[in-house]
Design an enzyme around this catalytic site. Structure first.
Site, PDB file in Angstrom:
ATOM      1  N   LYS A   1      49.397  63.765  30.167  1.00  0.00           N
ATOM      2  CA  LYS A   1      49.467  65.255  30.723  1.00  0.00           C
ATOM      3  C   LYS A   1      48.741  65.980  29.777  1.00  0.00           C
ATOM      4  CE  LYS A   1      51.520  67.649  33.810  1.00  0.00           C
ATOM      5  NZ  LYS A   1      52.100  67.312  34.998  1.00  0.00           N
TER       6      LYS A   1
ATOM      7  N   LYS B   1      47.418  59.082  33.485  1.00  0.00           N
ATOM      8  CA  LYS B   1      47.296  59.705  34.819  1.00  0.00           C
ATOM      9  C   LYS B   1      48.279  61.062  34.768  1.00  0.00           C
ATOM     10  CE  LYS B   1      45.638  61.043  38.652  1.00  0.00           C
ATOM     11  NZ  LYS B   1      45.523  62.223  38.208  1.00  0.00           N
TER      12      LYS B   1
ATOM     13  N   GLY C   1      45.767  68.815  38.975  1.00  0.00           N
ATOM     14  CA  GLY C   1      46.294  69.890  38.544  1.00  0.00           C
ATOM     15  C   GLY C   1      47.718  70.109  38.260  1.00  0.00           C
ATOM     16  N   ASP C   2      48.357  70.942  37.689  1.00  0.00           N
ATOM     17  CA  ASP C   2      49.688  71.319  37.648  1.00  0.00           C
ATOM     18  C   ASP C   2      49.644  72.919  37.836  1.00  0.00           C
ATOM     19  OD1 ASP C   2      52.289  69.894  36.730  1.00  0.00           O
ATOM     20  OD2 ASP C   2      52.183  71.630  35.667  1.00  0.00           O
TER      21      ASP C   2
ATOM     22  N   GLN D   1      56.038  61.894  33.033  1.00  0.00           N
ATOM     23  CA  GLN D   1      54.941  61.147  33.864  1.00  0.00           C
ATOM     24  C   GLN D   1      55.061  59.569  33.729  1.00  0.00           C
ATOM     25  OE1 GLN D   1      52.966  63.873  35.280  1.00  0.00           O
ATOM     26  NE2 GLN D   1      52.496  62.554  36.853  1.00  0.00           N
TER      27      GLN D   1
ATOM     28  N   ASN E   1      51.660  75.781  44.514  1.00  0.00           N
ATOM     29  CA  ASN E   1      51.396  74.626  45.568  1.00  0.00           C
ATOM     30  C   ASN E   1      52.412  73.837  45.870  1.00  0.00           C
ATOM     31  OD1 ASN E   1      50.700  71.323  45.183  1.00  0.00           O
ATOM     32  ND2 ASN E   1      49.290  72.392  46.380  1.00  0.00           N
TER      33      ASN E   1
ATOM     34  N   THR F   1      52.560  66.958  47.142  1.00  0.00           N
ATOM     35  CA  THR F   1      53.827  67.054  46.268  1.00  0.00           C
ATOM     36  C   THR F   1      54.860  67.793  47.152  1.00  0.00           C
ATOM     37  OG1 THR F   1      52.407  67.334  44.513  1.00  0.00           O
ATOM     38  CG2 THR F   1      54.862  67.642  44.075  1.00  0.00           C
TER      39      THR F   1
ATOM     40  N   LYS G   1      57.471  58.530  36.213  1.00  0.00           N
ATOM     41  CA  LYS G   1      57.340  58.882  37.655  1.00  0.00           C
ATOM     42  C   LYS G   1      56.064  57.890  38.115  1.00  0.00           C
ATOM     43  CE  LYS G   1      56.355  63.159  37.879  1.00  0.00           C
ATOM     44  NZ  LYS G   1      55.718  64.518  37.975  1.00  0.00           N
TER      45      LYS G   1
ATOM     46  N   SER H   1      47.408  61.064  44.286  1.00  0.00           N
ATOM     47  CA  SER H   1      46.336  61.209  43.405  1.00  0.00           C
ATOM     48  C   SER H   1      45.963  59.600  43.341  1.00  0.00           C
ATOM     49  CB  SER H   1      46.867  61.831  42.092  1.00  0.00           C
ATOM     50  OG  SER H   1      46.780  63.083  42.277  1.00  0.00           O
TER      51      SER H   1
END
Ligand code: NDP
Ligand code: 2IT
Length: 444
Positions: free
Chosen positions: A125, A89, A164-165, A110, A239, A208, A113, A376
């Site tokens: 990622k 993820k 997204g990123d 990630q 964002n 976020t 996290k 997410s």
């Protein structure tokens, strides 16, 4: 040489020219040393060697045709780093700077996290060295379709779930999802951050930025303080930055500056977020225009000057290595008390050291910006059940998760004798669960 030192040295030798990956790995591995020392069985199981090596790296060609009819080719990536806790993820980043080193640093971060969220998600990622700036909608759509025409075979709702990123927002997720659905003929939660009309979750867009402010609010609260009346500087205007700004303002803080990749705006009366959103979200224009629209504000070319503004709380929300030693020292000299990372790795190792030595409360990215991926995972849960939760339900779950992450990080740091060191606390709390799961699953 200790086990940690050896793994780090090997990592640098085996992955040359990957400075961002080295930086993230150095921060993580050095802070894990006390845990590793307590568990000699980890070395026997080659746990760290496996932890720093992605399970799978996919690199692919992304050909597309621009509006003039010219053929363009970009590099696409997906690093499926660790699936011990759940399906891979993590987001997709479209930015000209994207390379393997950056995707690997983001993927490694990630893993921990996602573990901190307490939800069943592994780490991954991806992205491309594609620059969405100045591209037409048609060009963006064709690029996304080409990207997914390769990626679809590697992902799935129980395998790998991108989101997204930087450079990938609602528009891009829509085009990526449409192409996945067309090829696979299945309407499932294979991407998160989807639009509300086709399976997305309420509050994912805000998650976020809101999560960043919730965890910072908790850090303030346990010290008998709050956002009320605090001067806040936020970098970025995408964002994460926009929704962090919105929540800070709702809690009574005064956001005085933001930036985009060209320069920063300063507005001592408090940023007018409607104007920023119209410039950045609706018109996809430059933040410079803000100073022409809002009286009493100013614009300065270049980004780093933003850190010379006096503030109580700094929320870096743009990209990696925005704050170096000099900027950190300037912030400290000007009295900053809290720094929470909305972006991934926005402070370099020297900057973190400056903050920690000065007694600044420093909340690292993997704890502070986990709200996005947490929601997410809540989107995945809703997709699997074919239900939608209300905004309030999702928002209150998000808040609970952020408060838990704060305390898990604080408690882990304390347990190992590093009270107040949230970098150590977050890394240790995130790693323990991944280590347990990897040990239980054998040498895979
Ligand atoms: P966006 O693309 O929405 O916004 C990025 C913002 O940062 C823009 O204002 C952009 O400026 C600026 N920026 C990007 N690169 C640079 C650079 N090299 N120098 C200066 N400014 C730059 O991305 P997000 O807000 O989604 O992401 C921001 C950060 O937060 C990233 O580090 C991302 O990894 C992290 N993050 C994002 C999550 C999410 O859910 N979206 C979750 C967790 C972390 P310009 O408009 O000029 O390009
Ligand atoms: O860095 C991140 O955590 C993200 N870009 C969000 C990832 C996700 O899967 O929502």
């Amino acid at each position: 040489m200790t086990y940690v030192e050896r793994v780090l040295a090997d990592l640098k030798a085996n992955n040359p020219n990957e400075p961002e990956f080295h930086q993230a790995a150095t921060e993580i591995l050095t802070t894990l040393a006390p845990v590793i020392e307590k568990h000699p069985e980890y070395e026997k199981a080659g746990l760290l060697e496996r932890f720093v090596e992605p399970e799978r790296v996919i690199m692919f060609r992304v050909p597309w045709v621009d509006d003039s009819g010219a053929v363009r080719v970009n590099k696409g990536y997906r690093v499926q780093f660790n699936s011990a806790l759940g399906p891979y993820k993590g987001g997709l980043r479209f930015h000209p700077s994207v390379n393997l080193s950056i995707i690997k640093f983001l993927g490694l971060e990630q893993i921990l996290k996602n573990s901190l969220t307490g939800l069943p998600i592994g780490g991954g990622k991806g992205g491309a060295n594609f620059d969405p700036k100045g591209k037409s909608d048609g060009e963006i759509m064709r690029f996304c379709q080409s990207f997914m025409t390769e990626l679809y075979r590697h992902i799935g709702q129980d395998t790998d779930v991108p989101a997204g990123d930087i450079g990938v927002g609602g528009r891009e997720i829509g085009y990526l999802f449409g192409q996945y659905k067309k090829i696979r003929d299945e309407h499932v939660g294979v991407l998160t951050g989807r639009g509300l009309s086709y399976g997305g979750s309420l509050a994912r867009t805000e998650a976020t930025g809101y999560g960043l402010v919730y965890i910072t609010e908790e850090a303030l609260k346990v010290r008998g303080d709050s956002f009320k009346g605090k001067t806040v500087v936020i970098s970025g205007s995408g964002n994460v930055a926009i929704y962090a700004c919105q929540k800070v303002q709702q809690l009574g803080g005064n956001v005085v500056a933001m930036y985009d990749s060209n320069g920063y705006i300063y507005d001592p009366n408090g940023i007018n977020l409607d104007v920023v959103r119209d410039i950045k979200e609706v018109r996809r224009a430059r933040i410079k225009e803000y100073a022409d629209i809002v009286k009493g504000s100013s614009y300065t070319d270049g980004c780093s000057g933003i850190w010379s503004l006096k503030c109580d709380i700094a929320l870096p929300c743009a990209t990696q290595n925005e704050i170096d030693k000099f900027s950190a020292e300037t912030l400290v000299k000007n009295g900053v008390k809290y720094v929470s990372e909305g972006a991934n790795m926005p402070c370099n190792l020297e900057a973190i050291d400056v903050f920690q030595k000065a007694g600044v409360v420093f909340l690292p990215a993997k704890a502070a910006n986990a709200g996005g991926v947490a929601v997410s995972a809540l989107e995945m849960a809703q997709s699997s059940q074919r239900v939608f939760w209300t905004f309030e339900e999702v928002d209150s779950k998000l808040k609970g998760i952020m408060v838990n992450i704060y305390h898990a990080s604080e408690d882990s740091a304390k347990e190992y004798g590093y009270d107040g060191n949230y970098v150590m606390g977050a890394n240790i709390a995130g790693f323990k669960k991944v280590a347990d799961a990897m040990m239980a699953q054998g040498i895979v």
